[in-house]
Design a protein around this motif. Structure first.
Motif, PDB file in Angstrom:
ATOM      1  N   LYS A  25     -19.382  -2.333  32.857  1.00 27.92           N
ATOM      2  CA  LYS A  25     -18.572  -2.808  33.976  1.00 27.92           C
ATOM      3  C   LYS A  25     -18.396  -1.701  35.017  1.00 27.92           C
ATOM      4  N   MET A  26     -18.098  -0.487  34.560  1.00 22.16           N
ATOM      5  CA  MET A  26     -17.884   0.620  35.492  1.00 22.16           C
ATOM      6  C   MET A  26     -19.171   1.007  36.209  1.00 22.16           C
ATOM      7  N   VAL A  27     -20.305   0.968  35.487  1.00 23.35           N
ATOM      8  CA  VAL A  27     -21.594   1.281  36.120  1.00 23.35           C
ATOM      9  C   VAL A  27     -21.923   0.254  37.193  1.00 23.35           C
ATOM     10  N   SER A  28     -21.722  -1.030  36.878  1.00 20.87           N
ATOM     11  CA  SER A  28     -22.000  -2.090  37.854  1.00 20.87           C
ATOM     12  C   SER A  28     -21.080  -1.989  39.064  1.00 20.87           C
ATOM     13  N   ALA A  29     -19.823  -1.607  38.828  1.00 17.77           N
ATOM     14  CA  ALA A  29     -18.883  -1.450  39.943  1.00 17.77           C
ATOM     15  C   ALA A  29     -19.339  -0.346  40.890  1.00 17.77           C
ATOM     16  N   ALA A  30     -19.851   0.753  40.314  1.00 19.09           N
ATOM     17  CA  ALA A  30     -20.345   1.852  41.145  1.00 19.09           C
ATOM     18  C   ALA A  30     -21.585   1.435  41.940  1.00 19.09           C
ATOM     19  N   LYS A  31     -22.503   0.713  41.283  1.00 12.59           N
ATOM     20  CA  LYS A  31     -23.723   0.261  41.958  1.00 12.59           C
ATOM     21  C   LYS A  31     -23.409  -0.819  42.986  1.00 12.59           C
ATOM     22  N   LEU A  32     -22.400  -1.621  42.715  1.00 13.97           N
ATOM     23  CA  LEU A  32     -22.034  -2.695  43.634  1.00 13.97           C
ATOM     24  C   LEU A  32     -21.628  -2.145  44.992  1.00 13.97           C
ATOM     25  N   LEU A  88     -27.318 -10.090  30.926  1.00 16.07           N
ATOM     26  CA  LEU A  88     -25.905  -9.721  30.784  1.00 16.07           C
ATOM     27  C   LEU A  88     -25.180  -9.784  32.126  1.00 16.07           C
ATOM     28  N   ALA A  89     -25.490 -10.842  32.896  1.00 16.84           N
ATOM     29  CA  ALA A  89     -24.854 -11.012  34.208  1.00 16.84           C
ATOM     30  C   ALA A  89     -24.332 -12.429  34.371  1.00 16.84           C
ATOM     31  N   GLY A  90     -23.875 -13.018  33.292  1.00 19.32           N
ATOM     32  CA  GLY A  90     -23.330 -14.369  33.369  1.00 19.32           C
ATOM     33  C   GLY A  90     -24.403 -15.375  33.742  1.00 19.32           C
ATOM     34  N   ALA A  91     -24.064 -16.261  34.670  1.00 25.16           N
ATOM     35  CA  ALA A  91     -24.991 -17.323  35.096  1.00 25.16           C
ATOM     36  C   ALA A  91     -25.835 -16.903  36.297  1.00 25.16           C
ATOM     37  N   PHE A  92     -25.887 -15.616  36.578  1.00 25.51           N
ATOM     38  CA  PHE A  92     -26.596 -15.126  37.762  1.00 25.51           C
ATOM     39  C   PHE A  92     -28.054 -15.575  37.774  1.00 25.51           C
ATOM     40  N   ASN A  93     -28.769 -15.344  36.687  1.00 21.43           N
ATOM     41  CA  ASN A  93     -30.187 -15.695  36.629  1.00 21.43           C
ATOM     42  C   ASN A  93     -30.412 -17.179  36.378  1.00 21.43           C
ATOM     43  N   MET A 240     -20.626  -7.089  36.750  1.00 24.89           N
ATOM     44  CA  MET A 240     -19.300  -6.480  36.651  1.00 24.89           C
ATOM     45  C   MET A 240     -18.271  -7.505  36.194  1.00 24.89           C
ATOM     46  N   THR A 241     -18.331  -8.707  36.760  1.00 22.45           N
ATOM     47  CA  THR A 241     -17.402  -9.778  36.371  1.00 22.45           C
ATOM     48  C   THR A 241     -17.630 -10.202  34.923  1.00 22.45           C
ATOM     49  N   ALA A 242     -18.912 -10.353  34.548  1.00 29.06           N
ATOM     50  CA  ALA A 242     -19.234 -10.779  33.182  1.00 29.06           C
ATOM     51  C   ALA A 242     -18.778  -9.748  32.156  1.00 29.06           C
ATOM     52  N   MET A 243     -18.991  -8.466  32.456  1.00 28.88           N
ATOM     53  CA  MET A 243     -18.593  -7.422  31.511  1.00 28.88           C
ATOM     54  C   MET A 243     -17.075  -7.278  31.453  1.00 28.88           C
ATOM     55  N   HIS A 244     -16.396  -7.549  32.575  1.00 27.26           N
ATOM     56  CA  HIS A 244     -14.930  -7.537  32.573  1.00 27.26           C
ATOM     57  C   HIS A 244     -14.396  -8.634  31.651  1.00 27.26           C
ATOM     58  N   LYS A 245     -14.971  -9.833  31.754  1.00 27.72           N
ATOM     59  CA  LYS A 245     -14.541 -10.943  30.892  1.00 27.72           C
ATOM     60  C   LYS A 245     -14.896 -10.664  29.435  1.00 27.72           C
ATOM     61  N   ALA A 246     -16.071 -10.076  29.213  1.00 32.49           N
ATOM     62  CA  ALA A 246     -16.483  -9.764  27.848  1.00 32.49           C
ATOM     63  C   ALA A 246     -15.544  -8.741  27.214  1.00 32.49           C
ATOM     64  N   THR A 247     -15.140  -7.753  28.002  1.00 35.27           N
ATOM     65  CA  THR A 247     -14.209  -6.742  27.488  1.00 35.27           C
ATOM     66  C   THR A 247     -12.856  -7.365  27.143  1.00 35.27           C
ATOM     67  N   ASP A 248     -12.362  -8.230  28.034  1.00 35.99           N
ATOM     68  CA  ASP A 248     -11.082  -8.907  27.769  1.00 35.99           C
ATOM     69  C   ASP A 248     -11.166  -9.793  26.535  1.00 35.99           C
ATOM     70  N   ASN A 249     -12.258 -10.530  26.396  1.00 42.97           N
ATOM     71  CA  ASN A 249     -12.421 -11.403  25.225  1.00 42.97           C
ATOM     72  C   ASN A 249     -12.516 -10.590  23.934  1.00 42.97           C
TER      73      ASN A 249
END
Length: 286
Positions: A25-32, A88-93, A240-249
């Motif tokens: 999540k943090m890596v994706s946030a930085a790249k975003l 690992l990006a939700g429904a993106f693909n 980033m959103t998918a990994m945030h939800k995965a971490t919370d779950n």
């Protein structure tokens, strides 16, 4: 019921997963941030370029404006489809692949070719259809020059009649949590309705036709490049959103397991105490 050792193992495993998803999540946030800045800076340029083309060509004969504006009977269609190389990006693909399948169902009477940009769509398409070209390696060194080379070949194929229409399918970046799957027509370019006046007063140097012959190819290449940049920013936002939800779950599941573990441990201790007391009572009465 799982024993205490198994529960402890599951808690440890989930904690390790949380560390991974949190790091991703943090890596994706930085790249975003970098990808978002790139697309935000390109959009005004692309829109202004399109506006200039519309204004310059508004009083011209649309059929003579450019070879890239010629509309003809649609027999051969090309789709440029952009996803990511990783999951690992939700429904993106999957959302892009779903849109592609929907578009293909609308062209059952035409010959359809597909250019894939991204390993995920390449893997999905090649199961049922031959991929015309795969440019997933563009992400290894993404630049306007590399995208322009690919786009120029597509433009040449269009002018020679190999394709009659070209579409671009990608995720448009709205914000970090929202991406919109869009299908844009790349070729033939959409020309404005003919008007007697130009919206902006231009002094043409060189002539109008020479300007259009320079700007229109650049606009087409910019449109494709913008679509890819949109997709890159959308990918990082989705991941980033998918990994945030995965971490919370994972955290919620770990907390539930800890409660279950404590209850099971308390029950085991209670049983041990009861066995000791029962044993002591048995010794008294013997």
């Amino acid at each position: 019921m799982a024993n205490l050792k198994e529960i402890r193992g599951r808690i440890t495993s989930i904690s390790s997963t949380m560390q991974i998803t949190s790091a991703m999540k943090m890596v994706s946030a930085a790249k975003l941030k970098k990808a978002q800045d790139a697309i935000v800076m390109l959009r005004p340029y692309s829109e202004k370029l399109q506006e200039i083309i519309e204004n310059v060509s508004s009083s011209s004969d649309s059929e003579n404006v450019s070879e890239y504006a010629l509309a003809r009977e649609v027999k051969n269609v090309l789709y440029i489809v952009v996803t990511s190389n990783r999951g690992l990006a939700g429904a993106f693909n999957s959302s892009v692949i779903k849109e592609l399948n929907h578009q293909l169902s609308n062209h059952q009477n035409q010959n359809v070719e597909i250019i894939t940009i991204g390993k995920k769509v390449y893997d999905a398409v090649r199961r049922n259809k031959t991929v015309f070209e795969n440019h997933s390696s563009l992400f290894d060194n993404l630049s306007f020059e590399n995208v322009a080379k690919m786009t120029q070949k597509i433009m040449d194929d269009y002018t020679t009649g190999k394709f009659d229409k070209v579409y671009l399918v990608y995720n448009k970046f709205i914000n970090a949590a929202t991406q919109e799957v869009v299908t844009e027509q790349v070729l033939p370019i959409a020309m404005p309705e003919k008007t007697s006046e130009i919206n902006v007063d231009y002094v043409f140097e060189p002539g109008r036709q020479e300007i259009l012959e320079t700007l229109i190819p650049k606009s087409i290449k910019t449109q494709v490049y913008k679509g890819i940049l949109d997709s890159v920013a959308s990918e990082h936002g989705a991941r980033m959103t998918a990994m945030h939800k995965a971490t919370d779950n994972a955290e919620a599941l770990r907390n539930d397991l800890k409660i279950f573990y404590n209850k099971a441990r308390q029950a085991a201790i209670t049983n041990e105490i009861l066995e000791i007391v029962s044993g002591a009572e048995a010794l008294k009465n013997s």
